[in-house]
Write a protein that holds these residues in place. Structure first.
Motif, mmCIF file in Angstrom:
data_model
loop_
_atom_site.group_PDB
_atom_site.id
_atom_site.type_symbol
_atom_site.label_atom_id
_atom_site.label_comp_id
_atom_site.label_asym_id
_atom_site.label_seq_id
_atom_site.Cartn_x
_atom_site.Cartn_y
_atom_site.Cartn_z
ATOM 1 N N LEU A 11 -9.671 2.821 0.201
ATOM 2 C CA LEU A 11 -9.110 4.016 0.208
ATOM 3 C C LEU A 11 -9.671 4.889 1.494
ATOM 4 C CD1 LEU A 11 -8.183 5.061 -3.349
ATOM 5 C CD2 LEU A 11 -6.607 4.134 -1.816
ATOM 6 N N LYS A 50 5.526 10.653 1.074
ATOM 7 C CA LYS A 50 4.525 9.583 1.076
ATOM 8 C C LYS A 50 5.125 8.317 1.801
ATOM 9 C CE LYS A 50 5.721 7.698 -3.310
ATOM 10 N NZ LYS A 50 5.436 7.247 -4.674
ATOM 11 N N TRP A 88 0.688 -1.113 -0.139
ATOM 12 C CA TRP A 88 -0.117 0.046 0.154
ATOM 13 C C TRP A 88 0.907 1.251 -0.122
ATOM 14 C CZ3 TRP A 88 1.234 2.920 4.166
ATOM 15 C CH2 TRP A 88 1.655 2.081 5.481
ATOM 16 N N THR A 89 0.250 2.368 -0.428
ATOM 17 C CA THR A 89 0.980 3.725 -0.375
ATOM 18 C C THR A 89 0.024 4.722 0.274
ATOM 19 O OG1 THR A 89 0.212 4.453 -2.477
ATOM 20 C CG2 THR A 89 2.417 3.211 -2.529
ATOM 21 N N MET A 90 0.419 5.675 0.894
ATOM 22 C CA MET A 90 -0.040 6.557 1.822
ATOM 23 C C MET A 90 0.508 7.931 1.493
ATOM 24 S SD MET A 90 -0.689 6.433 5.979
ATOM 25 C CE MET A 90 -1.449 4.849 5.773
ATOM 26 N N HIS A 91 -0.382 9.140 1.571
ATOM 27 C CA HIS A 91 0.327 10.127 1.525
ATOM 28 C C HIS A 91 0.703 10.798 2.841
ATOM 29 C CE1 HIS A 91 -1.672 11.109 -2.456
ATOM 30 N NE2 HIS A 91 -2.916 10.691 -1.935
ATOM 31 N N GLN A 133 -3.113 9.609 4.652
ATOM 32 C CA GLN A 133 -4.649 9.090 3.888
ATOM 33 C C GLN A 133 -3.899 8.217 2.791
ATOM 34 O OE1 GLN A 133 -7.839 10.240 4.275
ATOM 35 N NE2 GLN A 133 -7.987 8.609 2.525
ATOM 36 N N HIS A 134 -4.570 6.896 2.856
ATOM 37 C CA HIS A 134 -4.026 5.992 1.666
ATOM 38 C C HIS A 134 -4.302 6.332 0.506
ATOM 39 C CE1 HIS A 134 -2.971 2.654 4.529
ATOM 40 N NE2 HIS A 134 -3.910 3.016 5.154
ATOM 41 N N SER A 135 -3.462 6.033 -0.573
ATOM 42 C CA SER A 135 -3.501 6.533 -1.739
ATOM 43 C C SER A 135 -3.619 5.431 -3.007
ATOM 44 C CB SER A 135 -2.306 7.478 -2.268
ATOM 45 O OG SER A 135 -1.214 6.769 -2.109
ATOM 46 N N TRP A 136 -3.175 4.297 -2.396
ATOM 47 C CA TRP A 136 -3.307 2.976 -3.313
ATOM 48 C C TRP A 136 -3.027 1.747 -2.401
ATOM 49 C CZ3 TRP A 136 0.744 -0.529 -4.609
ATOM 50 C CH2 TRP A 136 0.294 -1.400 -5.771
#
Length: 962
Positions: free
Chosen positions: A260, A322, A233-236, A240-243
Motif C-alpha cells: 500500500l 475509487k 487492486w483497488t485505489m482511492h 492512493q492504493h487501498s488493497w
C-alpha cells in the motif's frame, strides 16, 4: 442570568420589609421622645404605626410580589410550551431513529420504559401486568446466546464501574429477534454507589444486517479475487492504493503494508516505467478506463509481461470514488505468439528443406491444387494445376486403385489416410512419397475440401535400405557378444535385445520386445537405476553406473548411450567380481584395523634375499613411525636398521629359503631410533601358479612384555626376602591390634560396669528416697551404659571379622534362617509373624560369618516390622549373571527412603531415630564387611512404609557338597 435577577429581586424585597418595619415603629419612637406621653397617645401612635405598616406593606411588598408572580407564571407557561415542543421533537426523533428511554431504580427493582422502548421490545405500552416490571423481566428478553455477555456488562454497570455501552440481540414478545444498542449512565449517592440507572435503547437491526452483509460481500469479493490467477487492486480517487489481493502478495513477495505504501509503479521494468506512468497518470486525471502492457518484477527478480486494466468507480454525479484494477500475466502468451510467428517462418523453410509439399481438392468441383514445393517434387513448373485424374496418374498403375479408394473414402466419409508409395515424376524419375490426406468440413458438418501433403522420402528409403543391411550385420555382431545389449525407443519400449541380454534377464526369447522397461521391471522404479537412465536420456549424455537388481540377486554394470531414436544399453553381470571386491575390501579393512602390525613383501628377480614392501597396515605406521608412502618399495631391513641378533636373522633367512613359515622375537629400530621388540610370524604366500613371490609378516609389539620380563627377573631375587620381612611385620601388627582391641574393650567396659552397678545399687538401696524423675534419669543412665556396651561389642566383632581367616565350606542358609526364626519367636512369643524361608539355600563360605550376616539381616527385619499387625519376613534366592547366586531377605516393615541408601552400610549410620527403633548402627556394616570378604556384594531396595529387601551375592556351593 435568570438566577442573578432573582437574587437582585430578593435583595430588594428584604429592603422593602425593613422599611415597612421602620414605618410601623416610627410613631412609637416619636412618642418615646416626649417627656411623659399619655397612654392614649401611645395607643394612638401604635395604631398609627400599624396603619402605616399596612399601607407600606401593600405598596412596597404585596404589589411587587403580585407583579413578580404574574411574570413568573408567564415565564413558566412559555417554558412549558417550549418544553412540550422539545419533547415532541425528541419523541419524533426517537420514533424515527427507533430509540427508547428507560430508568431503573436499584432499591425497588423497578423498571420504567418509554413508549418507544415498549415498541422496540414488542410489549403493549403501559401494561399494568408488564413482564418487564423488574430487571429479571428485561433479562428474559435478551437472546440466550448473548445473555452471558449482557449480564457481565450489566454487573459492571450496576457496580458503578463506568457507563453501559453494549450491542446484543433481544427476543420480542412476538418471537422476532432484533439487534439493539443499549447506552446507560448511573446516578450515585454520597458514597459513590449507584442509586438510579438511566439510558436509551436503539433498534439497530437494519444497520447491523447491512453491516454484516457488507462484511460478507467484501469477504466473498476478496476470497474470489484471491482464488483467480489475476492480480486485483483497488485505489482511492486520489491515486492512493487501498488493497491488493493474495495473488499480488505471492507474486511480489511484499506484505500488504509495503504494497500500500509503494504501489505497483516501483516494480515496473525501467524500459516500461516512463511510458506506463504517463498513460496511467493521464487516465487518472481524466477519470477514464485504461489498458497498458508492461513488465512487472516478480519476487525472485524476474520481469514478466502484464496486461494492466483500470476502471473508475463513479458516484451519482459521475465523479470517480475509487479505482478497481487488474494485472494479467501475459508473459507466456507473448512468448507463444513470438514463437508461433517464428515457427510459421521455420515451417516454410522446413517445407523446402524436407521436400514437403501441400495440396487441396475443392469439392464438389474436384479441383486439385499443388503448392510450389509439390510441383518441384513432381518435376513440374511452379503454378502447375493438374486435374485430379492427372495427379493420380503419377502413381504406378498397380497402386492407383488403392489411391482412388482412399481419396474417395476421405471425400465421402471424412476418413483420413496416410500411405507410402512410389511415383513417377513428369521427367520419368522414380521417387518415393509419403502422402497424408484429411477432410475439411463447414459449419454444417459437410465436407467441402480435402487437404494434405506429399513428402519426397526417396533419400530416406535409400537410407533405410542401407540401414537394414547395416542392421543385419550389427545384429549378427551383437548376438555373438557375451554381454547384454538392448535398444529402447523414446517411450522406453524394447526394440532389440540380443540373446545374451534375455539370458541374463532370465526372460524367454522375444518376450520383452515392444514391452515397456518400467512395466516389465517395476522393482527399479524409484531406485538409482531409474534416475541414472532418465538423467542420461534427459541430458543426452553417456552414463555408466553399477546397481544391484534384487529380484535376480545380480550386480550389473550399465553403460547408457542416448541416441536420436532412443537409448542403447550395454550391460554386464559383475556379481562375481563385486563379491571378490567386497571380500578383498573386507580383508583390507580388517587387516588395516588390526592392532598387530602386518607387512607384505614381494620377492623380485635379482633381489631374492632382500624383499620389497608392497603393503603395510595402520598398526605398522603407529608402531614404527614410518608412513605408508615411506615404507612402500623399501627393504624391511633398510627401514629397521641393523640388529645384533644376527643368528636370529640367519634362521629367518634359512626358513624363507625353504619357503617355510617361521616365528621369532626380534628387536628393531623405529623411525625415531627407539628400540622396538616384535614377535613376528612370517609365512610365504603362493600364487595361482604355485610360485612363492610374496611373504606376509604379522608383528606384535612385545616391548612392554620384554621389559616386564626383565623387571620380573630383577624383582624375583628380592621377592622372597620381602615376603618374609613383610609377613613378620604383618603378624606383629595384628598382634598389637588384637592386644589394643582387648585393652580398649577392658578399659571401656570397666567404668561402664561401675556406672551400671552403682546405678542398680542406688535403685535397690535407696529407692524410697529417689524421686520418679531421678528413677527416670537412672534408667536413662543404665540404657546408655547398655547401648555403649553393645557398641563396644559390635566394634570388637567388626574388627575380629576383618582379620579372621575365612574357612570356606558349604553352608545351608535355610537351616541357619530357621534357627534364627525360632530364637526370635522364643524371645517374643506374642508377636504375630509369618516367615517364608526357601528350601535348599546353599552357599560357599564361612558358616560362622554367614550366620552373623543372617542374624543381622533377620534381626533388622524382625525389629523394623514390629509395628505391623502381622510381620511378613521372606528369605530366598534368585539367579544372577556371572555364576554367583543372589540371596535376599524381605520384610513388610517401616522401610526407608532410597535417597539415603548410600548411608546404609556405614559404621554408626542410622536411618531411623533410636526412639523409633533401637540399635547401634554397626549391624549392616558388619554384614557388608563379611560379604566383601566373601567376594560378593550387598545392596537394598525399599520405599518408606512399604518394607525393605536386602540382596547379597555369594558363590554357589558345589552340587556334590549339598
Amino acid at each position: 442570568m435568570k438566577s442573578r435577577g432573582w437574587k437582585v429581586w430578593l435583595t430588594g424585597l428584604r429592603t422593602r420589609l425593613v422599611l415597612v418595619a421602620l414605618l410601623s415603629l416610627l410613631p412609637l419612637l416619636l412618642t418615646a421622645l416626649s417627656p411623659a406621653p399619655p397612654t392614649a397617645l401611645v395607643v394612638a401612635m401604635a395604631l398609627l404605626g400599624l396603619v402605616l405598616a399596612g399601607w407600606a406593606g401593600e405598596a412596597l411588598v404585596l404589589v411587587p410580589m403580585r407583579l413578580a408572580q404574574q411574570q413568573a407564571a408567564r415565564a413558566l407557561a412559555s417554558t412549558e410550551h417550549a418544553l412540550q415542543q422539545a419533547l415532541g421533537r425528541l419523541r419524533s426523533a426517537q420514533r424515527i431513529g427507533r430509540i427508547g428511554n428507560w430508568d431503573f431504580d436499584i432499591a425497588s427493582n423497578r423498571v420504567w420504559w418509554s413508549d418507544e422502548t415498549y415498541d422496540i421490545y414488542g410489549v403493549p405500552r403501559g401494561a399494568p401486568t408488564s413482564p418487564v416490571s423488574g430487571y429479571e423481566g428485561v433479562l428474559a428478553h435478551v437472546f440466550a446466546d448473548d445473555r452471558e455477555a449482557y449480564e457481565a456488562a450489566q454487573k459492571l454497570f450496576f457496580s458503578g464501574q463506568g457507563k453501559l455501552d453494549i450491542e446484543h440481540r433481544i427476543v420480542r414478545a412476538d418471537g422476532k429477534v432484533r439487534w439493539v444498542h443499549g447506552l446507560g449512565e448511573s446516578v450515585l449517592d454520597e458514597h459513590g454507589r449507584p442509586v438510579t440507572l438511566s439510558g436509551t435503547v436503539q433498534d439497530i437491526t437494519e444497520r447491523k444486517l447491512a453491516r454484516d452483509a457488507l462484511r460478507v460481500s467484501e469477504a466473498e469479493f476478496r476470497r474470489l479475487t484471491d482464488a483467480i490467477p489475476h492480480i486485483v487492486w483497488t485505489m482511492h480517487a486520489d491515486g492512493q492504493h487501498s488493497w491488493f489481493n493474495q495473488t499480488w502478495l505471492d507474486y511480489t513477495g511484499l506484505c500488504m503494508e509495503a504494497s500500500l505504501t509503494q504501489g505497483w509503479s516501483v516494480l515496473l521494468h525501467p524500459d516500461d516505467a516512463e511510458r506506463t506512468n504517463t498513460l496511467w497518470t493521464g487516465a487518472l486525471s481524466r477519470g477514464e478506463p485504461c489498458e497498458i502492457e508492461h513488465r512487472l518484477r516478480r519476487a525472485d527478480g524476474v520481469y514478466r509481461w502484464m496486461l494492466g486494466r483500470a476502471l473508475p468507480q463513479v458516484d451519482a454525479a459521475g465523479r470517480p470514488e475509487k479505482w478497481l484494477g487488474t494485472l494479467t500475466d501475459i508473459d507466456d502468451l507473448k512468448r507463444a505468439t513470438e514463437l508461433l510467428e517464428k515457427n510459421m517462418f521455420m515451417n516454410r523453410i522446413a517445407g523446402r528443406m524436407a521436400r514437403l509439399g501441400g495440396w487441396t481438392i475443392d469439392l464438389p468441383e474436384r479441383k486439385l491444387t499443388w503448392s510450389d514445393e509439390n510441383c518441384a517434387i513432381h518435376d513440374t513448373p511452379p503454378g502447375y494445376l493438374p486435374t485430379l485424374e492427372e495427379g493420380i496418374n503419377y502413381f504406378l498403375p498397380e497402386d492407383r486403385p488403392k489411391v482412388i479408394q482412399l481419396v474417395q473414402a476421405c471425400a465421402e466419409q471424412g476418413t483420413a489416410y496416410e500411405f507410402v508409395l512410389p511415383k513417377m515424376t513428369a521427367k520419368g524419375r522414380r521417387i518415393w512419397v509419403r502422402s497424408l490426406g484429411e477432410a475439411v468440413r463447414d459449419a454444417m458438418g459437410n465436407i467441402i475440401r480435402l487437404q494434405g501433403a506429399f513428402q519426397d522420402i526417396t533419400e530416406q528409403k535409400a537410407a533405410e535400405a542401407r540401414t537394414l543391411a547395416l542392421e543385419a550385420r550389427m545384429i549378427s555382431t551383437l548376438e555373438s557378444i557375451t554381454d547384454g545389449f538392448a535398444l529402447m525407443d523414446d517411450d522406453w519400449r524394447f526394440t532389440f535385445l540380443n540373446r545374451q541380454a534375455e539370458i541374463m534377464l532370465q526372460r524367454p526369447l522375444g518376450q520383452l520386445l515392444g514391452k515397456n522397461l518400467w512395466e516389465e521391471f517395476p522393482d527399479v522404479l524409484g531406485t538409482p537405476v531409474e534416475r541414472g537412465y532418465r538423467d542420461a536420456v534427459a541430458q543426452r549424455r553417456t552414463a555408466r553406473f553399477e546397481a544391484f537388481y534384487r529380484p535376480l540377486r545380480t550386480w550389473f554394470v550399465f553403460h547408457i548411450y542416448p541416441t536420436q531414436a532412443g537409448t542403447a544399453v550395454y550391460f554386464q553381470d559383475i556379481t562375481a567380481r563385486r563379491e571378490e571386491q567386497a571380500q578383498l575390501h573386507l580383508l583390507e579393512t580388517a587387516v588395516s584395523r588390526l592392532n598387530d602390525m602386518v607387512v607384505i613383501t614381494e620377492v623380485r628377480s635379482g633381489d631374492a634375499g632382500n624383499p620389497r614392501v608392497v603393503f603395510v597396515n595402520d598398526a605398522f605406521e603407529h608402531l614404527t613411525g614410518y608412513s605408508r608412502a615411506e615404507a612402500m618399495d623399501q627393504s624391511v631391513m633398510q627401514l629397521w636398521g641393523a640388529t645384533r641378533q644376527q643368528a636370529e636373522l640367519q634362521r629367518i633367512r634359512a626358513a624363507m629359503d625353504r619357503k617355510q613359515a617361521v616365528r621369532t622375537e626380534i628387536s628393531v629400530r623405529t623411525r625415531s631410533d627407539a628400540l622396538l621388540w616384535l614377535e613376528l610370524d612370517i609365512a610365504p604366500i603362493a600364487s595361482a601358479s604355485g610360485k612363492f613371490k610374496h611373504w606376509v609378516a604379522v608383528g606384535r609389539d612385545i616391548s612392554e612384555r620384554r621389559q616386564q620380563q626383565q623387571e620380573i627377573l630383577n624383582l624375583n631375587g628380592e621377592l622372597e626376602q620381602r615376603v618374609v620381612l613383610r609377613t613378620g611385620q604383618l603378624a606383629d601388627v595384628n598382634k598389637e591390634l588384637e592386644s589394643f582391641a582387648y585393652s580398649v574393650s577392658h578399659d571401656l567396659r570397666s567404668p561402664l560396669n561401675t556406672v551400671d552397678g552403682f546405678s542398680q545399687l542406688l535403685l535397690k538401696s535407696d529407692a524410697a528416697n529417689v524421686s520418679d524423675k531421678g528413677k527416670h534419669y537412672l534408667d536413662r543412665i543404665r540404657a546408655g551404659v547398655k547401648q555403649m556396651g553393645d557398641l563396644i561389642e559390635g566394634l570388637l566383632t567388626l574388627a575380629h571379622l576383618s582379620r579372621e581367616e575365612i574357612k570356606s565350606e558349604t553352608v545351608d542358609l535355610s537351616l541357619l534362617a530357621r534357627a534364627i526364626e525360632q530364637a526370635h519367636r522364643e524371645r517374643e512369643p506374642l508377636r504375630q509373624a509369618q516367615f517364608r524361608i526357601q528350601e535348599g539355600l546353599y552357599a560357599q563360605g564361612d558358616p560362622r560369618l554367614l550366620a552373623a550376616v543372617l542374624q543381622n539381616l533377620l534381626g533388622n527385619a524382625w525389629k523394623f516390622s514390629a509395628r505391623q499387625e502381622v510381620a511378613c519376613i521372606e528369605v530366598g534366592c534368585e539367579p544372577a549373571a556371572g555364576g554367583d547366586t543372589v540371596f535376599f531377605v524381605r520384610d513388610n516393615g517401616a522401610g526407608f527412603d532410597m535417597a539415603f541408601a548410600h548411608k546404609l552400610f556405614g559404621t554408626f549410620e542410622r536411618l531411623h531415630s533410636p526412639g523409633d527403633f533401637p540399635g547401634t548402627g554397626i549391624g549392616l556394616a558388619t554384614v557388608k564387611r563379611v560379604i566383601d570378604r566373601h567376594g560378593g556384594r550387598i545392596w537394598a531396595d525399599s520405599k518408606p512404609g512399604e518394607g525393605a529387601t536386602f540382596y547379597f551375592s555369594l558363590k554357589p556351593a558345589a552340587p556334590a557338597d549339598r
